[in-house]
Every structure is written in C-alpha cells, then in structure tokens.
Write a protein that holds these residues in place. Structure first.
Motif, PDB file in Angstrom:
ATOM      1  N   ARG A 176      34.986  14.647  50.619  1.00 51.90           N
ATOM      2  CA  ARG A 176      35.530  13.400  51.388  1.00 51.90           C
ATOM      3  C   ARG A 176      36.763  13.486  52.180  1.00 51.90           C
ATOM      4  N   ARG A 181      42.250   4.326  50.821  1.00 56.27           N
ATOM      5  CA  ARG A 181      41.067   3.105  50.411  1.00 56.27           C
ATOM      6  C   ARG A 181      41.748   1.715  50.595  1.00 56.27           C
ATOM      7  N   ALA A 263      31.791   7.330  55.900  1.00 55.63           N
ATOM      8  CA  ALA A 263      32.762   7.735  54.817  1.00 55.63           C
ATOM      9  C   ALA A 263      33.793   6.347  54.956  1.00 55.63           C
ATOM     10  N   ALA A 267      34.669   4.165  51.509  1.00 53.42           N
ATOM     11  CA  ALA A 267      35.803   4.207  51.143  1.00 53.42           C
ATOM     12  C   ALA A 267      36.472   2.613  50.750  1.00 53.42           C
ATOM     13  N   GLU A 287      27.164  10.972  48.574  1.00 54.17           N
ATOM     14  CA  GLU A 287      28.408  10.768  49.164  1.00 54.17           C
ATOM     15  C   GLU A 287      29.237   9.533  48.393  1.00 54.17           C
ATOM     16  N   SER A 290      30.684  10.778  45.478  1.00 58.63           N
ATOM     17  CA  SER A 290      31.997  11.511  45.605  1.00 58.63           C
ATOM     18  C   SER A 290      33.541  10.662  45.756  1.00 58.63           C
ATOM     19  N   TRP A 291      33.115   9.402  46.004  1.00 55.98           N
ATOM     20  CA  TRP A 291      34.024   8.484  46.235  1.00 55.98           C
ATOM     21  C   TRP A 291      34.296   7.632  44.944  1.00 55.98           C
TER      22      TRP A 291
END
Length: 376
Positions: A176, A181, A263, A267, A287, A290-291
């Motif tokens: 990422r 964030r 992304a 986030a 995806e 991964s966050w």
C-alpha cells in the motif's frame, strides 16, 4: 519472448482489464515489446509510454454468435499481422468472449496464455461457446489460468478441458502507498459533505448486477438507519444511471464514478462492501485487507477465499447486511479477528510475484517441445 500481443475482448474497464495491464507493465519491465489490441471503449484507457495500442474491434459483440466470432477473428488476424508476436495474452472476463480470438490464434499457430477471470455458476454453458468455439479451444496451443480454483473448475467444464487443465495463480497486490489516513479521511468526508465522525463504507467495482450494485440504494438506507453512515461507490457500469436516479442529493448512497487512485479511498473509509452475485478472486478485497479494513460480503463474493475472510451475509438481505456493516465499522473482537485473517491473506503474495508467475508461463509456452526444436 520479444513481442507479446495482448487482446482485450471486454467492452468496459473492470478487474480483468486492470489485472491485464499489471501483466503488461511487468512484461515491458522485462524488456518485452507489448502491443495491446482493444476496442474503442477500452482503447483510450490502456495506453502507456512505449506501448503500442491498436484500436481494433476485438471486443466481443452481443448478438449472433457466428457474426461475433468472425468479427473478432478478423480483428485478431489484423492484430497478429501488425504485431508479429511470439506469444499472445487473452484475458476472458467471461468464458465465451474469446471464440474468434482463439480461432485466429489457432490458425496462426501462435501460443497463447488464456486467463479466465469469471465463470458463472450452474450447468448451462454460456451461449457464445458453440461447437466452433469449443473446436478452437481444443486446437489452440495454449496454457490456461484462472485467478481462483472455483473459476478454474467451472471454466474447464464449460470449454470441455480436462480436469486440472486450468491452473490457478492467486491474485496479489502491491504494497500500500504511503498515505496519511487522517488527511484522507477528512478529504473524503469534506468531498461528500459529511462530518469527520461519519462512518463511510466503500463499494469498489463495476456498477452491474454481477457485482450486486443494484442492491446498494436499499442497503445504504438501512445502513444509515443503523449508524448514520453512508455508502460511497467508486466505479462505472451499466447501472450507473439507475443508481443516480435512485440516490438523489442527500441520499446515503454517494456515487463517485471511476476513481483513478482507489488507495486514497481505502485509506479514508471504515469498511469495504462486496454484495456480489459472482466474483473470481476480488482484488478489492486484498487491497482493503492490506489497509486493515473489515469486509462485509456475500458468500459468492468470497467464494475463493473462505468464510473467515470477512462477515458473510446474504447479499439479497439488506437488513442483515446493514447489521453486519454497522458491526464492522463499530469494531469488536470478532471484527478484529477477521481483519487479522484478511491481512495474512493479503500479505501471502505480492502483485510482483503474481506477474512473475504469469510471465514464466508465457515463456514456457515458447520452449521447444521435448525431443525436438521449433514450435510443434
């Protein structure tokens, strides 16, 4: 492998096309000259520096199967003549979208890597897979790959391929990007006219029935009643106009259209929503994982990943799915356990590893047969 021809038979940009462009970039990085043949709808979206892109009618046409196959075969022959490739890559967003391309590749003796992205449930063969298409599949010199084991099994059955003939290469995602964030959360909520504390769930994908996009308006209303939150959608598709009409200003479903940097959305949001009727191996899930985002999904959406990967709820039950979504944005022990499991799945393979496995298969197609030299 010096020259690779990539044929895009789809009529819209989705997961299959994004996946394919990732493979194109990997091939180019390895020194391969890539030519992409795409129809008018996709042609502007697949360009890149140093890449040859040809606007050719390789898109599978709806209607008479014979007409669609001959049109696609003719366009593929033109692409082969222009690119003079050593090998071809043919991604199939649906099992019956490549009959003409397979026919032309078989005639030319060009080895091909054929990638199955989706295959429907049920016993009925998709209508474009007539006898001529099945004959082309039998004649072509090809390696067959799918992104998930369930898709591989169904795809092989529809094309009369032997069990086990379709290999599986799991999807992988890039690490990422470095994003703040807090800033991303505030930017998105400002764009949507929301307070900083408002829960936001994300639908990321094509706006069509297979992805369950038609379920979003009722689901957003139910989610708002439970959490005062909203669902935001990033994507385009056949249901875009219907959704705009169903979600006027002030509705808890907010449509963003196609977003070039998903992304930034991942986030910023609190959960991912997958109400799909059919999926292969959803990149959006990896995806989001991964966050560290919780995922609420239909069982069909996570068919390839298993029940521990997210909160599984019937996609046609708006109330139950809204309950699960409200629980997901609220946290809790069960939610955190699923997030940890999903994080391990996302970390198990990178996009670079995935692309390397595809390129290795393409190179293996060009190897001389055992006991001789040249292409047999």
């Amino acid at each position: 492998m010096r020259r690779l021809l990539v044929l895009l038979p789809g009529d819209r940009f989705g997961g299959a096309e994004a996946h394919t462009l990732r493979l194109c970039a990997a091939a180019e990085a390895a020194g391969v000259a890539v030519t992409v043949a795409a129809g008018t709808a996709l042609y502007p979206l697949v360009a890149a520096p140093g890449r040859s892109v040809r606007d050719l009618p390789v898109t599978w046409r709806r209607g008479l199967v014979e007409t669609a196959r001959e049109a696609q075969a003719g366009a593929t022959r033109t692409a082969l003549s222009a690119a003079r490739p050593d090998a071809a890559l043919l991604p199939l967003p649906w099992p019956d979208r490549g009959g003409g391309a397979m026919q032309a590749l078989a005639e030319a003796g060009i080895p091909a890597l054929i990638v199955a992205h989706l295959a429907p449930h049920g016993a009925e063969r998709p209508p474009g897979l007539d006898e001529q298409a099945l004959a082309a599949a039998a004649a072509i010199r090809a390696d067959w790959v799918a992104a998930s084991a369930p898709t591989a099994e169904r795809f092989a059955r529809y094309l009369n391929l032997p069990p086990g003939r379709v290999a599986t290469i799991p999807n992988g995602v890039d690490p990422r990007p470095a994003l703040d964030r807090d800033t991303a959360r505030q930017d998105l909520r400002t764009r949507l006219g929301l307070s900083r504390e408002t829960p936001v769930a994300l639908f990321l994908g094509r706006l069509d029935e297979a992805k369950g996009a038609d379920r979003l308006p009722l689901l957003a209303e139910a989610f708002a009643r439970r959490s005062n939150g909203v669902i935001t959608s990033a994507g385009t598709g056949s249901l875009a106009e219907m959704l705009r009409n169903a979600a006027p200003d002030g509705h808890p479903l907010r449509l963003l259209g196609r977003h070039s940097r998903p992304a930034e959305l991942l986030a910023a949001v609190d959960a991912l929503l997958l109400p799909s009727r059919l999926e292969g191996a959803p990149l959006a899930f990896l995806e989001a994982a991964s966050w560290g985002l919780p995922v609420v999904a239909s069982p069909e959406a996570l068919e390839a990943l298993g029940p521990a990967a997210g909160s599984l709820v019937r996609g046609d039950d708006a109330a139950e799915m809204a309950d699960a979504l409200a629980e997901a944005v609220g946290g809790g022990h069960a939610v955190l356990a699923r997030v940890e499991f999903a994080l391990r799945l996302a970390a198990s393979g990178t996009a670079e590893d995935m692309a390397a496995r595809y390129l290795a298969r393409l190179r293996r197609l060009l190897a001389p047969p055992l006991g001789g030299f040249g292409v047999g």
